[in-house]
Design a protein around this motif. Structure first.
Motif, PDB file in Angstrom:
ATOM      1  N   ASN A 225       0.813  -1.226   0.000  1.00  0.00           N
ATOM      2  CA  ASN A 225       0.000   0.000   0.000  1.00  0.00           C
ATOM      3  C   ASN A 225       0.843   1.272   0.000  1.00  0.00           C
ATOM      4  OD1 ASN A 225      -2.498  -1.417   0.111  1.00  0.00           O
ATOM      5  ND2 ASN A 225      -2.083  -1.837   2.270  1.00  0.00           N
ATOM      6  N   GLY A 226       2.171   1.121  -0.098  1.00  0.00           N
ATOM      7  CA  GLY A 226       3.055   2.284  -0.125  1.00  0.00           C
ATOM      8  C   GLY A 226       3.446   2.808   1.242  1.00  0.00           C
ATOM      9  N   ILE A 227       3.101   2.087   2.318  1.00  0.00           N
ATOM     10  CA  ILE A 227       3.463   2.500   3.677  1.00  0.00           C
ATOM     11  C   ILE A 227       4.915   2.124   3.937  1.00  0.00           C
ATOM     12  CG2 ILE A 227       2.961   2.271   6.145  1.00  0.00           C
ATOM     13  CD1 ILE A 227       0.675   3.545   4.548  1.00  0.00           C
ATOM     14  N   VAL A 228       5.702   3.077   4.426  1.00  0.00           N
ATOM     15  CA  VAL A 228       7.115   2.840   4.712  1.00  0.00           C
ATOM     16  C   VAL A 228       7.257   2.170   6.077  1.00  0.00           C
ATOM     17  CG1 VAL A 228       9.381   3.903   5.044  1.00  0.00           C
ATOM     18  CG2 VAL A 228       7.798   4.833   3.339  1.00  0.00           C
ATOM     19  N   ASN A 229       7.945   1.053   6.093  1.00  0.00           N
ATOM     20  CA  ASN A 229       8.272   0.336   7.325  1.00  0.00           C
ATOM     21  C   ASN A 229       9.737   0.617   7.629  1.00  0.00           C
ATOM     22  OD1 ASN A 229       9.631  -2.465   8.312  1.00  0.00           O
ATOM     23  ND2 ASN A 229       7.670  -2.123   9.317  1.00  0.00           N
ATOM     24  N   ALA A 230      10.066   0.781   8.892  1.00  0.00           N
ATOM     25  CA  ALA A 230      11.453   1.017   9.291  1.00  0.00           C
ATOM     26  C   ALA A 230      11.748   0.215  10.544  1.00  0.00           C
ATOM     27  CB  ALA A 230      11.685   2.498   9.550  1.00  0.00           C
ATOM     28  N   ALA A 231      12.919  -0.442  10.558  1.00  0.00           N
ATOM     29  CA  ALA A 231      13.282  -1.252  11.721  1.00  0.00           C
ATOM     30  C   ALA A 231      14.796  -1.404  11.804  1.00  0.00           C
ATOM     31  CB  ALA A 231      12.634  -2.631  11.616  1.00  0.00           C
TER      32      ALA A 231
ATOM     33  N   PRO B 130       1.608  -1.702  14.671  1.00  0.00           N
ATOM     34  CA  PRO B 130       0.752  -2.548  13.822  1.00  0.00           C
ATOM     35  C   PRO B 130       1.142  -2.406  12.349  1.00  0.00           C
ATOM     36  CG  PRO B 130      -0.563  -1.123  15.256  1.00  0.00           C
ATOM     37  CD  PRO B 130       0.854  -0.684  15.385  1.00  0.00           C
ATOM     38  N   SER B 131       0.920  -3.460  11.577  1.00  0.00           N
ATOM     39  CA  SER B 131       1.164  -3.389  10.132  1.00  0.00           C
ATOM     40  C   SER B 131       0.354  -2.234   9.561  1.00  0.00           C
ATOM     41  CB  SER B 131       0.751  -4.691   9.449  1.00  0.00           C
ATOM     42  OG  SER B 131       1.624  -5.724   9.797  1.00  0.00           O
ATOM     43  N   GLY B 132       0.944  -1.523   8.606  1.00  0.00           N
ATOM     44  CA  GLY B 132       0.266  -0.385   7.992  1.00  0.00           C
ATOM     45  C   GLY B 132       0.525   0.933   8.690  1.00  0.00           C
ATOM     46  N   ILE B 133       1.241   0.909   9.804  1.00  0.00           N
ATOM     47  CA  ILE B 133       1.610   2.136  10.510  1.00  0.00           C
ATOM     48  C   ILE B 133       3.112   2.345  10.315  1.00  0.00           C
ATOM     49  CG2 ILE B 133       1.771   3.291  12.757  1.00  0.00           C
ATOM     50  CD1 ILE B 133      -1.105   2.862  11.833  1.00  0.00           C
ATOM     51  N   SER B 134       3.498   3.509   9.832  1.00  0.00           N
ATOM     52  CA  SER B 134       4.915   3.786   9.580  1.00  0.00           C
ATOM     53  C   SER B 134       5.632   4.217  10.854  1.00  0.00           C
ATOM     54  CB  SER B 134       5.071   4.876   8.518  1.00  0.00           C
ATOM     55  OG  SER B 134       6.445   5.166   8.333  1.00  0.00           O
ATOM     56  N   GLU B 135       6.672   3.470  11.204  1.00  0.00           N
ATOM     57  CA  GLU B 135       7.493   3.811  12.362  1.00  0.00           C
ATOM     58  C   GLU B 135       8.279   5.101  12.131  1.00  0.00           C
ATOM     59  OE1 GLU B 135       6.957  -0.608  12.148  1.00  0.00           O
ATOM     60  OE2 GLU B 135       7.580   0.933  10.721  1.00  0.00           O
ATOM     61  N   ILE B 136       8.492   5.453  10.882  1.00  0.00           N
ATOM     62  CA  ILE B 136       9.242   6.674  10.535  1.00  0.00           C
ATOM     63  C   ILE B 136       8.581   7.904  11.157  1.00  0.00           C
ATOM     64  CG2 ILE B 136       9.844   8.216   8.624  1.00  0.00           C
ATOM     65  CD1 ILE B 136      11.683   5.941   8.566  1.00  0.00           C
ATOM     66  N   SER B 137       7.301   8.059  10.920  1.00  0.00           N
ATOM     67  CA  SER B 137       6.609   9.239  11.451  1.00  0.00           C
ATOM     68  C   SER B 137       6.499   9.169  12.968  1.00  0.00           C
ATOM     69  CB  SER B 137       5.233   9.388  10.810  1.00  0.00           C
ATOM     70  OG  SER B 137       4.456   8.224  11.027  1.00  0.00           O
TER      71      SER B 137
ATOM     72  N   SER C 193      19.818 -10.104   9.209  1.00  0.00           N
ATOM     73  CA  SER C 193      18.974 -11.222   9.570  1.00  0.00           C
ATOM     74  C   SER C 193      17.692 -10.698  10.213  1.00  0.00           C
ATOM     75  CB  SER C 193      19.715 -12.133  10.550  1.00  0.00           C
ATOM     76  OG  SER C 193      18.873 -13.185  10.967  1.00  0.00           O
ATOM     77  N   CYS C 194      16.576 -11.056   9.624  1.00  0.00           N
ATOM     78  CA  CYS C 194      15.267 -10.632  10.118  1.00  0.00           C
ATOM     79  C   CYS C 194      14.530 -11.875  10.605  1.00  0.00           C
ATOM     80  CB  CYS C 194      14.491  -9.944   9.000  1.00  0.00           C
ATOM     81  SG  CYS C 194      12.888  -9.307   9.514  1.00  0.00           S
ATOM     82  N   GLY C 195      14.377 -11.983  11.913  1.00  0.00           N
ATOM     83  CA  GLY C 195      13.684 -13.135  12.475  1.00  0.00           C
ATOM     84  C   GLY C 195      12.193 -13.100  12.145  1.00  0.00           C
ATOM     85  N   ARG C 196      11.473 -14.021  12.728  1.00  0.00           N
ATOM     86  CA  ARG C 196      10.023 -14.097  12.546  1.00  0.00           C
ATOM     87  C   ARG C 196       9.314 -13.646  13.820  1.00  0.00           C
ATOM     88  NH1 ARG C 196       7.933 -17.442   8.313  1.00  0.00           N
ATOM     89  NH2 ARG C 196       9.626 -18.155   6.980  1.00  0.00           N
ATOM     90  N   LEU C 197       8.040 -13.388  13.697  1.00  0.00           N
ATOM     91  CA  LEU C 197       7.215 -13.099  14.864  1.00  0.00           C
ATOM     92  C   LEU C 197       7.083 -14.370  15.701  1.00  0.00           C
ATOM     93  CD1 LEU C 197       4.423 -11.041  13.058  1.00  0.00           C
ATOM     94  CD2 LEU C 197       6.272 -10.146  14.497  1.00  0.00           C
ATOM     95  N   LYS C 198       6.674 -14.236  16.947  1.00  0.00           N
ATOM     96  CA  LYS C 198       6.553 -15.399  17.836  1.00  0.00           C
ATOM     97  C   LYS C 198       5.608 -16.459  17.291  1.00  0.00           C
ATOM     98  CE  LYS C 198       7.945 -13.068  21.959  1.00  0.00           C
ATOM     99  NZ  LYS C 198       8.134 -13.222  23.343  1.00  0.00           N
ATOM    100  N   ASN C 199       4.620 -16.041  16.504  1.00  0.00           N
ATOM    101  CA  ASN C 199       3.676 -17.008  15.940  1.00  0.00           C
ATOM    102  C   ASN C 199       4.193 -17.642  14.642  1.00  0.00           C
ATOM    103  OD1 ASN C 199       3.374 -15.020  14.014  1.00  0.00           O
ATOM    104  ND2 ASN C 199       1.245 -14.555  14.500  1.00  0.00           N
ATOM    105  N   GLY C 200       5.430 -17.303  14.230  1.00  0.00           N
ATOM    106  CA  GLY C 200       6.044 -17.880  13.043  1.00  0.00           C
ATOM    107  C   GLY C 200       5.839 -17.090  11.769  1.00  0.00           C
ATOM    108  N   GLU C 201       4.975 -16.077  11.812  1.00  0.00           N
ATOM    109  CA  GLU C 201       4.737 -15.263  10.613  1.00  0.00           C
ATOM    110  C   GLU C 201       5.937 -14.373  10.317  1.00  0.00           C
ATOM    111  OE1 GLU C 201       1.105 -13.031  10.571  1.00  0.00           O
ATOM    112  OE2 GLU C 201      -0.023 -14.678  11.475  1.00  0.00           O
ATOM    113  N   LEU C 202       6.067 -13.988   9.040  1.00  0.00           N
ATOM    114  CA  LEU C 202       7.127 -13.068   8.643  1.00  0.00           C
ATOM    115  C   LEU C 202       6.883 -11.698   9.256  1.00  0.00           C
ATOM    116  CD1 LEU C 202       7.496 -13.804   4.827  1.00  0.00           C
ATOM    117  CD2 LEU C 202       9.033 -14.525   6.661  1.00  0.00           C
ATOM    118  N   LYS C 203       7.965 -11.024   9.611  1.00  0.00           N
ATOM    119  CA  LYS C 203       7.861  -9.630  10.038  1.00  0.00           C
ATOM    120  C   LYS C 203       7.598  -8.767   8.808  1.00  0.00           C
ATOM    121  CE  LYS C 203      10.714  -9.858  14.170  1.00  0.00           C
ATOM    122  NZ  LYS C 203      11.866  -9.271  14.868  1.00  0.00           N
ATOM    123  N   ASP C 204       7.106  -7.551   9.042  1.00  0.00           N
ATOM    124  CA  ASP C 204       6.781  -6.649   7.935  1.00  0.00           C
ATOM    125  C   ASP C 204       7.974  -6.424   7.018  1.00  0.00           C
ATOM    126  OD1 ASP C 204       4.198  -6.358   8.891  1.00  0.00           O
ATOM    127  OD2 ASP C 204       4.605  -4.468   9.910  1.00  0.00           O
TER     128      ASP C 204
END
Length: 150
Positions: free
Chosen positions: A35-41, A102-109, A59-70
């Motif tokens: 959706n064009g939302i910038v993720n930063a980590a 949450p997914s869809g929220i940019s950590e940048i701002s 190296s980008c680990g997974r979430l505790k439930n096994g899903e991929l991180k953003d």
């Protein structure tokens, strides 16, 4: 001292690794979702892989439930990302981006950082970082004996 990592928790092994391998650079990675939302980590498992062609890794680990991180999901989708080098001037703001937004929220701002357009990729860079590397995902591997090299 001999430490059996198979007899420790993942947290204890993490502490052992980050306390033993120093200095440890921090990669501040930006990516863009569908959706064009910038993720930063920030990522503390980061380094150089090769100089010709120039390659880096993190190296980008997974979430505790096994899903991929953003970050992983975004990069696998777009095949582009930017890696910034963290320094003392921006460490507090970069550290703020490690929150579990949450997914869809940019950590940048949320961190009060500023984006500028990428020049070679569609992913923006962070203006406050002095060094930014615009990157494309490389997924090439070949099997040699029992080892996997990429």
């Amino acid at each position: 001292m001999f430490i059996r990592t198979d007899e420790q928790s993942a947290h204890d092994n993490y502490r052992l690794l980050i306390g033993s391998i120093v200095p440890r650079p921090i990669a501040f990675v930006t990516s863009v979702d569908e959706n064009g939302i910038v993720n930063a980590a920030p990522f503390s498992f980061f380094n150089i892989v090769n100089n010709d062609p120039p390659m880096i890794m993190f190296s980008c680990g997974r979430l505790k439930n096994g899903e991929l991180k953003d970050t992983s999901r975004n990069i696998l989708g777009s095949k582009e990302f930017a890696v910034h080098i963290v320094d003392e001037e921006n460490i507090e703001k970069v550290n703020h981006t490690s929150i579990n937004a949450p997914s869809g929220i940019s950590e940048i701002s949320l961190a009060g950082l500023t984006t500028v357009p990428g020049q070679a990729v569609k992913v923006p860079r962070v203006q406050e970082c002095k060094i930014a590397m615009e990157c494309r995902l490389f997924l090439g591997c070949k099997l040699v004996g029992e080892s996997l090299f990429s």
